[in-house]
Scaffold this motif. Structure first.
Motif, PDB file in Angstrom:
ATOM      1  N   UNK A  22       0.856  -1.097   0.187  1.00 48.16           N
ATOM      2  CA  UNK A  22       0.036  -0.062  -0.185  1.00 48.16           C
ATOM      3  C   UNK A  22       0.917   1.481   0.059  1.00 48.16           C
ATOM      4  N   UNK A  23       0.641   2.076  -1.091  1.00 48.97           N
ATOM      5  CA  UNK A  23       1.055   3.529  -0.958  1.00 48.97           C
ATOM      6  C   UNK A  23       2.715   3.359  -0.854  1.00 48.97           C
ATOM      7  N   UNK A  24       3.350   2.896  -1.843  1.00 52.37           N
ATOM      8  CA  UNK A  24       4.861   2.783  -1.648  1.00 52.37           C
ATOM      9  C   UNK A  24       5.574   4.006  -1.700  1.00 52.37           C
ATOM     10  N   UNK A  25       6.441   4.509  -0.980  1.00 56.01           N
ATOM     11  CA  UNK A  25       7.352   5.667  -0.887  1.00 56.01           C
ATOM     12  C   UNK A  25       8.637   4.968  -0.454  1.00 56.01           C
ATOM     13  N   UNK A  26       9.320   4.683  -1.641  1.00 53.31           N
ATOM     14  CA  UNK A  26      10.479   3.728  -1.504  1.00 53.31           C
ATOM     15  C   UNK A  26      11.745   4.328  -1.687  1.00 53.31           C
ATOM     16  N   UNK A  27      11.988   5.648  -1.739  1.00 58.56           N
ATOM     17  CA  UNK A  27      13.003   6.402  -1.888  1.00 58.56           C
ATOM     18  C   UNK A  27      14.169   6.005  -0.637  1.00 58.56           C
ATOM     19  N   UNK A  28      15.393   6.626  -0.752  1.00 53.69           N
ATOM     20  CA  UNK A  28      16.113   6.490   0.248  1.00 53.69           C
ATOM     21  C   UNK A  28      15.783   7.867   1.099  1.00 53.69           C
ATOM     22  N   UNK A  29      16.380   7.689   2.482  1.00 52.39           N
ATOM     23  CA  UNK A  29      16.271   8.825   3.215  1.00 52.39           C
ATOM     24  C   UNK A  29      16.919  10.138   2.723  1.00 52.39           C
ATOM     25  N   UNK A  30      15.933  11.034   2.691  1.00 53.19           N
ATOM     26  CA  UNK A  30      16.501  12.594   2.368  1.00 53.19           C
ATOM     27  C   UNK A  30      16.359  12.371   0.624  1.00 53.19           C
ATOM     28  N   UNK A  68      -1.761   9.947  -5.365  1.00 54.50           N
ATOM     29  CA  UNK A  68      -0.336  10.067  -5.953  1.00 54.50           C
ATOM     30  C   UNK A  68       0.481  11.232  -5.378  1.00 54.50           C
ATOM     31  N   UNK A  69       0.118  11.502  -4.275  1.00 58.04           N
ATOM     32  CA  UNK A  69       1.216  12.459  -3.624  1.00 58.04           C
ATOM     33  C   UNK A  69       2.411  11.741  -3.228  1.00 58.04           C
ATOM     34  N   UNK A  70       3.724  12.373  -3.340  1.00 60.24           N
ATOM     35  CA  UNK A  70       4.870  11.904  -3.324  1.00 60.24           C
ATOM     36  C   UNK A  70       5.222  11.342  -2.074  1.00 60.24           C
ATOM     37  N   UNK A  71       4.624  11.257  -1.271  1.00 60.75           N
ATOM     38  CA  UNK A  71       4.922  10.399  -0.137  1.00 60.75           C
ATOM     39  C   UNK A  71       4.058   9.220   0.031  1.00 60.75           C
ATOM     40  N   UNK A  72       3.264   8.974  -0.972  1.00 61.54           N
ATOM     41  CA  UNK A  72       2.395   7.618  -1.104  1.00 61.54           C
ATOM     42  C   UNK A  72       3.011   6.927  -2.537  1.00 61.54           C
ATOM     43  N   UNK A  73       3.573   7.549  -3.555  1.00 61.04           N
ATOM     44  CA  UNK A  73       3.893   7.258  -4.975  1.00 61.04           C
ATOM     45  C   UNK A  73       4.885   8.093  -5.294  1.00 61.04           C
ATOM     46  N   UNK A  74       6.215   7.745  -4.875  1.00 60.45           N
ATOM     47  CA  UNK A  74       7.337   8.535  -5.317  1.00 60.45           C
ATOM     48  C   UNK A  74       7.942   8.156  -6.514  1.00 60.45           C
ATOM     49  N   UNK A 127      -8.709  15.344   2.729  1.00 60.19           N
ATOM     50  CA  UNK A 127      -7.481  15.491   3.282  1.00 60.19           C
ATOM     51  C   UNK A 127      -7.345  16.808   4.010  1.00 60.19           C
ATOM     52  N   UNK A 128      -8.030  16.995   5.158  1.00 55.87           N
ATOM     53  CA  UNK A 128      -7.753  18.221   5.846  1.00 55.87           C
ATOM     54  C   UNK A 128      -9.426  18.720   6.129  1.00 55.87           C
ATOM     55  N   UNK A 129      -9.250  19.882   6.937  1.00 58.71           N
ATOM     56  CA  UNK A 129     -10.798  20.535   7.024  1.00 58.71           C
ATOM     57  C   UNK A 129     -11.297  21.182   5.991  1.00 58.71           C
ATOM     58  N   UNK A 130     -12.747  21.253   6.135  1.00 58.48           N
ATOM     59  CA  UNK A 130     -13.596  21.331   5.016  1.00 58.48           C
ATOM     60  C   UNK A 130     -13.073  22.615   4.285  1.00 58.48           C
ATOM     61  N   UNK A 131     -12.919  23.954   4.916  1.00 58.59           N
ATOM     62  CA  UNK A 131     -12.452  25.127   4.225  1.00 58.59           C
ATOM     63  C   UNK A 131     -11.264  24.852   3.525  1.00 58.59           C
ATOM     64  N   UNK A 132     -10.228  24.287   4.309  1.00 57.86           N
ATOM     65  CA  UNK A 132      -8.863  24.110   3.696  1.00 57.86           C
ATOM     66  C   UNK A 132      -9.122  23.219   2.438  1.00 57.86           C
ATOM     67  N   UNK A 137      -8.164  22.875  -3.140  1.00 62.85           N
ATOM     68  CA  UNK A 137      -8.395  21.504  -3.929  1.00 62.85           C
ATOM     69  C   UNK A 137      -7.270  20.903  -4.756  1.00 62.85           C
ATOM     70  N   UNK A 138      -6.824  21.774  -5.738  1.00 60.48           N
ATOM     71  CA  UNK A 138      -5.847  21.226  -6.434  1.00 60.48           C
ATOM     72  C   UNK A 138      -4.493  20.824  -5.748  1.00 60.48           C
ATOM     73  N   UNK A 139      -3.977  21.426  -4.768  1.00 54.62           N
ATOM     74  CA  UNK A 139      -3.040  21.026  -3.931  1.00 54.62           C
ATOM     75  C   UNK A 139      -3.164  19.785  -3.308  1.00 54.62           C
ATOM     76  N   UNK A 140      -4.231  19.770  -2.422  1.00 58.56           N
ATOM     77  CA  UNK A 140      -4.614  18.363  -1.647  1.00 58.56           C
ATOM     78  C   UNK A 140      -5.271  17.473  -2.224  1.00 58.56           C
ATOM     79  N   UNK A 141      -5.783  17.802  -3.409  1.00 60.80           N
ATOM     80  CA  UNK A 141      -6.470  16.729  -4.241  1.00 60.80           C
ATOM     81  C   UNK A 141      -7.376  15.724  -3.820  1.00 60.80           C
TER      82      UNK A 141
END
Length: 256
Positions: A22-30, A68-74, A127-132, A137-141
């Protein structure tokens, strides 16, 4: 079923003999910069290493990408996951993006997606509070969770990147999961508002699912995650929640 915490939202679920990454973030540290506009953005992500070898991580039957955010699919996942691996996505847009990266075996999850007798059910998240979410919307998706169901197995609900809101409450009522996996590191953004669950949200899920075992995931792995395992465990102890809420370390497994 067996659950293994790898790092962040990256987990492995062994369910009726089938293994899901699930949600592979597989990059090395940093491997990539901290997220702009968030706490500790000067710290590169991921902030810790993976706990097990890559060949073990990739020894699975399918991958699920909740979004597909980077910390779920990098970028590392795009390079390391085999191009013919079966990948489940939340919608056609994510499927098209991943297909454009060279992957050839993609299925979009729906309300009753069946894979080798296992029913996978896409669930909504916020992905956050309703107003945020409305403002950014485009950033949080779009985000999603997934329910695993099988006649001979416990029902599992992976909530995904969401805060506590009516959609999560409805999912708990509708599917009555035995195991609930929460992204509960209190990641913050845009004025330092939580965009995944914090400890208060974990408490709300605990009250709303009185028979479920809850697993806290997505912790101590990215720059903007503000809730530590230590702080969450102290909160659980204060509230008398330790018997039903697990806070696994990276690499740790739980069998149900």
């Amino acid at each position: 079923m067996k659950f293994q915490q790898l790092r962040n939202a990256t987990i492995i679920i062994d369910y009726t003999g089938k293994k899901f990454l699930i949600d592979p973030m597989l990059g090395e540290k940093g491997a990539f910069p901290g997220f702009e506009g968030t706490p500790n953005s000067h710290i590169a992500n991921p902030v810790v290493d993976l706990p097990i070898p890559m060949d073990e991580i990739l020894n699975v039957d399918a991958v699920i990408v909740t979004h597909v955010h980077m910390d779920h699919w990098d970028e590392a996942a795009m390079k390391l996951v085999p191009k013919d691996m079966l990948i489940f996505t939340q919608n056609e847009n994510d499927a098209a993006e991943i297909q454009g990266q060279g992957f050839k075996n993609i299925r979009v999850m729906g309300e009753n997606t069946v894979f080798d007798g296992i029913t996978l059910i896409k669930t909504p998240g916020r992905h956050g509070g309703k107003e945020t979410v409305e403002k950014w919307a485009e950033l949080l998706g779009h985000v999603s969770g997934v329910v695993f169901k099988h006649p001979n197995e416990k029902t599992v609900y992976i909530a995904g990147d969401t805060v506590w809101y009516e959609g999560v409450e409805e999912n708990l009522k509708k599917y009555e999961p035995d195991v609930v996996i929460l992204n509960s590191g209190d990641a913050q953004v845009l004025g330092y508002e939580p965009i995944i669950m914090d400890k208060k949200d974990v408490y709300e899920v605990y009250k709303a699912a009185p028979r479920a075992t809850i697993i806290a995931s997505h912790m101590e792995s990215v720059n903007h995650a503000m809730l530590s395992r230590k702080e969450l465990r102290e909160f659980l102890s204060e509230k008398g929640m330790t018997q039903r809420v697990l806070v696994p370390e990276d690499g740790e497994s739980c069998v149900f």
